[in-house]
Design a protein around this motif. Structure first.
Motif, PDB file in Angstrom:
ATOM      1  N   ILE A 212      47.406  48.947  55.790  1.00 39.50           N
ATOM      2  CA  ILE A 212      46.419  47.922  56.511  1.00 39.50           C
ATOM      3  C   ILE A 212      44.907  47.966  56.191  1.00 39.50           C
ATOM      4  O   ILE A 212      44.303  47.285  55.563  1.00 39.50           O
ATOM      5  N   GLU A 213      44.393  49.033  56.632  1.00 38.84           N
ATOM      6  CA  GLU A 213      42.909  49.526  56.423  1.00 38.84           C
ATOM      7  C   GLU A 213      42.971  49.550  54.956  1.00 38.84           C
ATOM      8  O   GLU A 213      41.233  49.422  54.432  1.00 38.84           O
ATOM      9  N   ALA A 214      43.631  50.078  54.037  1.00 36.27           N
ATOM     10  CA  ALA A 214      43.225  50.393  52.461  1.00 36.27           C
ATOM     11  C   ALA A 214      44.113  49.526  51.823  1.00 36.27           C
ATOM     12  O   ALA A 214      44.851  49.871  50.989  1.00 36.27           O
ATOM     13  N   ARG A 215      44.193  48.172  52.366  1.00 38.46           N
ATOM     14  CA  ARG A 215      45.144  47.214  51.484  1.00 38.46           C
ATOM     15  C   ARG A 215      44.539  46.965  50.145  1.00 38.46           C
ATOM     16  O   ARG A 215      45.510  46.802  49.145  1.00 38.46           O
ATOM     17  N   ALA A 216      43.223  46.837  49.887  1.00 35.83           N
ATOM     18  CA  ALA A 216      42.885  46.580  48.660  1.00 35.83           C
ATOM     19  C   ALA A 216      43.074  47.742  47.790  1.00 35.83           C
ATOM     20  O   ALA A 216      43.490  47.570  46.728  1.00 35.83           O
ATOM     21  N   THR A 217      42.926  49.032  48.204  1.00 39.64           N
ATOM     22  CA  THR A 217      43.144  50.369  47.517  1.00 39.64           C
ATOM     23  C   THR A 217      44.695  50.137  46.922  1.00 39.64           C
ATOM     24  O   THR A 217      44.967  50.401  45.844  1.00 39.64           O
ATOM     25  N   ALA A 218      45.573  49.751  47.995  1.00 37.95           N
ATOM     26  CA  ALA A 218      47.048  49.683  47.613  1.00 37.95           C
ATOM     27  C   ALA A 218      47.359  48.449  46.634  1.00 37.95           C
ATOM     28  O   ALA A 218      48.166  48.888  45.891  1.00 37.95           O
ATOM     29  N   MET A 219      46.863  47.344  46.749  1.00 41.43           N
ATOM     30  CA  MET A 219      47.071  46.260  45.809  1.00 41.43           C
ATOM     31  C   MET A 219      46.319  47.013  44.628  1.00 41.43           C
ATOM     32  O   MET A 219      46.863  46.431  43.344  1.00 41.43           O
ATOM     33  N   SER A 220      45.195  47.379  44.470  1.00 36.69           N
ATOM     34  CA  SER A 220      44.699  48.079  43.107  1.00 36.69           C
ATOM     35  C   SER A 220      45.422  49.087  42.566  1.00 36.69           C
ATOM     36  O   SER A 220      45.666  49.004  41.354  1.00 36.69           O
ATOM     37  N   LEU A 221      46.046  49.734  43.397  1.00 35.94           N
ATOM     38  CA  LEU A 221      46.854  50.799  42.687  1.00 35.94           C
ATOM     39  C   LEU A 221      48.356  50.148  42.131  1.00 35.94           C
ATOM     40  O   LEU A 221      48.856  50.630  40.962  1.00 35.94           O
ATOM     41  N   HIS A 222      48.790  49.412  42.731  1.00 34.60           N
ATOM     42  CA  HIS A 222      49.737  48.391  42.244  1.00 34.60           C
ATOM     43  C   HIS A 222      49.344  47.755  40.837  1.00 34.60           C
ATOM     44  O   HIS A 222      50.164  47.876  39.983  1.00 34.60           O
ATOM     45  N   SER A 223      48.177  47.183  40.697  1.00 29.09           N
ATOM     46  CA  SER A 223      47.914  46.640  39.421  1.00 29.09           C
ATOM     47  C   SER A 223      47.752  47.765  38.491  1.00 29.09           C
ATOM     48  O   SER A 223      47.641  47.704  37.425  1.00 29.09           O
ATOM     49  N   PHE A 224      47.202  49.049  38.843  1.00 28.81           N
ATOM     50  CA  PHE A 224      46.960  50.292  37.955  1.00 28.81           C
ATOM     51  C   PHE A 224      48.391  50.413  37.363  1.00 28.81           C
ATOM     52  O   PHE A 224      48.349  50.510  36.003  1.00 28.81           O
ATOM     53  N   PHE A 225      49.354  50.621  37.993  1.00 33.83           N
ATOM     54  CA  PHE A 225      50.704  50.858  37.356  1.00 33.83           C
ATOM     55  C   PHE A 225      51.236  49.806  36.492  1.00 33.83           C
ATOM     56  O   PHE A 225      51.874  50.127  35.464  1.00 33.83           O
ATOM     57  N   PHE A 226      50.877  48.533  36.857  1.00 31.41           N
ATOM     58  CA  PHE A 226      51.396  47.301  36.328  1.00 31.41           C
ATOM     59  C   PHE A 226      50.753  47.051  34.966  1.00 31.41           C
ATOM     60  O   PHE A 226      51.585  46.973  34.005  1.00 31.41           O
ATOM     61  N   PHE A 227      49.394  47.540  35.128  1.00 32.91           N
ATOM     62  CA  PHE A 227      48.871  47.163  33.791  1.00 32.91           C
ATOM     63  C   PHE A 227      48.636  48.516  32.920  1.00 32.91           C
ATOM     64  O   PHE A 227      48.643  48.484  31.639  1.00 32.91           O
ATOM     65  N   MET A 228      49.187  49.768  33.426  1.00 36.32           N
ATOM     66  CA  MET A 228      49.455  50.719  32.644  1.00 36.32           C
ATOM     67  C   MET A 228      50.520  50.699  31.836  1.00 36.32           C
ATOM     68  O   MET A 228      50.936  50.866  30.559  1.00 36.32           O
ATOM     69  N   GLY A 229      51.666  49.679  32.391  1.00 32.96           N
ATOM     70  CA  GLY A 229      52.896  49.304  31.866  1.00 32.96           C
ATOM     71  C   GLY A 229      52.556  48.455  30.794  1.00 32.96           C
ATOM     72  O   GLY A 229      53.289  48.483  29.777  1.00 32.96           O
ATOM     73  N   GLN A 230      51.482  47.444  31.064  1.00 31.37           N
ATOM     74  CA  GLN A 230      51.003  46.590  29.830  1.00 31.37           C
ATOM     75  C   GLN A 230      50.336  47.380  28.679  1.00 31.37           C
ATOM     76  O   GLN A 230      50.210  46.604  27.592  1.00 31.37           O
ATOM     77  N   THR A 231      49.726  48.602  29.032  1.00 28.59           N
ATOM     78  CA  THR A 231      49.183  49.173  27.900  1.00 28.59           C
ATOM     79  C   THR A 231      50.231  49.980  27.081  1.00 28.59           C
ATOM     80  O   THR A 231      50.245  49.932  25.993  1.00 28.59           O
ATOM     81  N   VAL A 232      51.114  50.591  27.749  1.00 25.68           N
ATOM     82  CA  VAL A 232      52.106  51.005  26.935  1.00 25.68           C
ATOM     83  C   VAL A 232      53.042  50.392  26.555  1.00 25.68           C
ATOM     84  O   VAL A 232      53.741  50.556  25.308  1.00 25.68           O
ATOM     85  N   GLY A 233      53.380  49.138  26.925  1.00 24.02           N
ATOM     86  CA  GLY A 233      54.367  48.156  26.308  1.00 24.02           C
ATOM     87  C   GLY A 233      54.112  47.638  24.824  1.00 24.02           C
ATOM     88  O   GLY A 233      55.037  47.783  24.107  1.00 24.02           O
ATOM     89  N   PRO A 234      52.896  47.418  24.447  1.00 26.56           N
ATOM     90  CA  PRO A 234      52.747  46.853  22.967  1.00 26.56           C
ATOM     91  C   PRO A 234      52.881  48.031  21.991  1.00 26.56           C
ATOM     92  O   PRO A 234      53.457  47.843  21.219  1.00 26.56           O
ATOM     93  N   ILE A 235      52.563  49.254  22.684  1.00 23.23           N
ATOM     94  CA  ILE A 235      52.788  50.434  21.713  1.00 23.23           C
ATOM     95  C   ILE A 235      54.110  50.602  21.558  1.00 23.23           C
ATOM     96  O   ILE A 235      54.708  50.877  20.574  1.00 23.23           O
TER      97      ILE A 235
END
Length: 404
Positions: free
Chosen positions: A336-359
């Motif tokens: 709850i208190e670190a919700r933005a951090t949790a959602m940003s970590l969620h996006s970190f892994f999501f966009f790391m997938g988008q980085t690896v995906g085209p390669i």
């Protein structure tokens, strides 16, 4: 994780949710805007389409890498303030891209745009979670996603049309102007808005938030799942225009419309989630969504005509957000208190997938061919849906007791 969801007419959300949706729309305009025009970028700079597709990978990589810092900054100094500043930076980066005289300069401008965009959408999800109770959160996040999907839809479609008339530089120039206008509009809209969890500059609390996030067992499954999603689904997008070129369809407008089909499917999800969630439950949503994505990837592997591809992309978008929306709710409940951090970590892994995906797609297309590459991605998505349904459980955040 079954939830009782009110009918759409019964949903009441704070007005700030609509402002958040506007911010997501503004940032999403540029996310897929260059995909339909990549063949012309490659031609102008005398590079291969695979090299041009590196723009998408670079954008996604920096978007991912900036997420831990963005999430921490949002929790420390204020989500709304950070989101507004990032919209302004996104506008400036797009204008610089329109003026680029070489591919490295264009690439650098997209890196800057990725940094800026990274401070908008995940922070918007955190703000939505702050404003809306958990039992209504998936529908509220759906509204935020609707803004993002509308931006993806307009960005992909309009960029193809604009690209046919005034080129890819015109696309970036228009995006830059719209980004700057949006930053002023969102700043004005959030003036006086009430947010439940105020920012804090307590670094000890921030470290505790990271511990809370990774103590929750769901983090072990939620973050890898969105990585696989990003890789299998969004890794395909930079190659769609070139696939159409191979079929003899060289219009950038057509490529934009095909890519926009995915966003139409995402919008359909936002309009139907309140009806399907009570019927299917979260497990059913994840299995059904991932299976839909897998079927469409398999269909695209056999190179149907562009009109059929629009239908495939629409169903893929619908299915993708069925499973992705569930994963977003799980991520929002890690802390709850670190919700933005949790959602940003969620996006970190999501966009790391988008980085690896085209390669990964590029490697597969060169060494294995189109059909095997897309069929492998299809199988991975189906397995992912069943794995998420089996492994993810509804658990209260570890810091729920201290914030109640």
């Amino acid at each position: 994780m079954h939830q009782t969801v009110a009918k759409p007419s019964q949903q009441r959300f704070p007005p700030a949710v609509n402002i958040i949706a506007l911010a997501g729309f503004s940032a999403a305009l540029s996310t897929r805007a260059l995909d339909p025009v990549l063949p012309h970028v490659a031609e102008d700079f005398s590079i291969s389409i695979t090299t041009a597709a590196g723009i998408a990978a670079g954008y996604a990589l920096i978007y991912a890498l900036i997420q831990p810092a963005i999430g921490a900054a949002a929790d420390l100094f204020g989500k709304a303030r950070l989101m507004t500043l990032c919209l302004a930076l996104l506008g400036v980066a797009s204008l610089l891209g329109a003026l680029a005289t070489s591919f490295p300069l264009l690439f650098a401008s997209r890196i800057l745009a990725g940094i800026a965009s990274g401070g908008v959408f995940p922070v918007a999800l955190g703000l939505t979670a702050d404003l809306v109770a958990p039992d209504k959160r998936q529908v509220a996040i759906g509204r935020t996603l609707a803004g993002s999907m509308a931006g993806n839809l307009l960005g992909a479609t309009a960029s193809g049309i604009i690209g046919d008339f005034i080129g890819w530089r015109g696309v970036l120039a228009i995006l830059g102007a719209l980004g700057l206008i949006a930053s002023f509009a969102v700043a004005a809209g959030f003036r006086g808005a009430s947010v439940t969890h105020v920012p804090t500059t307590d670094l000890a609390a921030l470290r505790k938030g990271y511990r809370t996030i990774f103590t929750n067992p769901n983090s072990r499954f939620c973050f890898p799942a969105v990585f696989v999603e990003g890789c299998c689904v969004f890794g395909l997008f930079p190659f769609i225009a070139s696939f159409l070129f191979d079929l003899g369809e060289t219009s950038l407008s057509i490529a934009g419309i095909v890519i926009a089909g995915f966003a139409v499917g995402g919008l359909f999800y936002t309009f139907t989630v309140s009806n399907f969630l009570p019927r299917l439950g979260v497990k059913g949503m994840m299995i059904t969504g991932a299976s839909l994505v897998g079927l469409q990837l398999a269909a695209l592997a056999f190179g149907p005509g562009w009109k059929l591809q629009i239908g495939c992309m629409l169903l893929m978008g619908w299915g993708f957000y069925m499973i992705h929306g569930c994963l977003q709710v799980f991520a929002s409940e890690l802390s709850i208190e670190a919700r933005a951090t949790a959602m940003s970590l969620h996006s970190f892994f999501f966009f790391m997938g988008q980085t690896v995906g085209p390669i990964a797609y590029g490697f597969g297309l060169v060494h294995g061919g189109k059909q095997p590459t897309l069929l492998i991605a299809a199988a991975l998505m189906v397995v992912l849906g069943f794995a998420c349904a089996a492994l993810l459980r509804q658990r209260p955040p570890a810091d729920a007791a201290t914030t109640s």
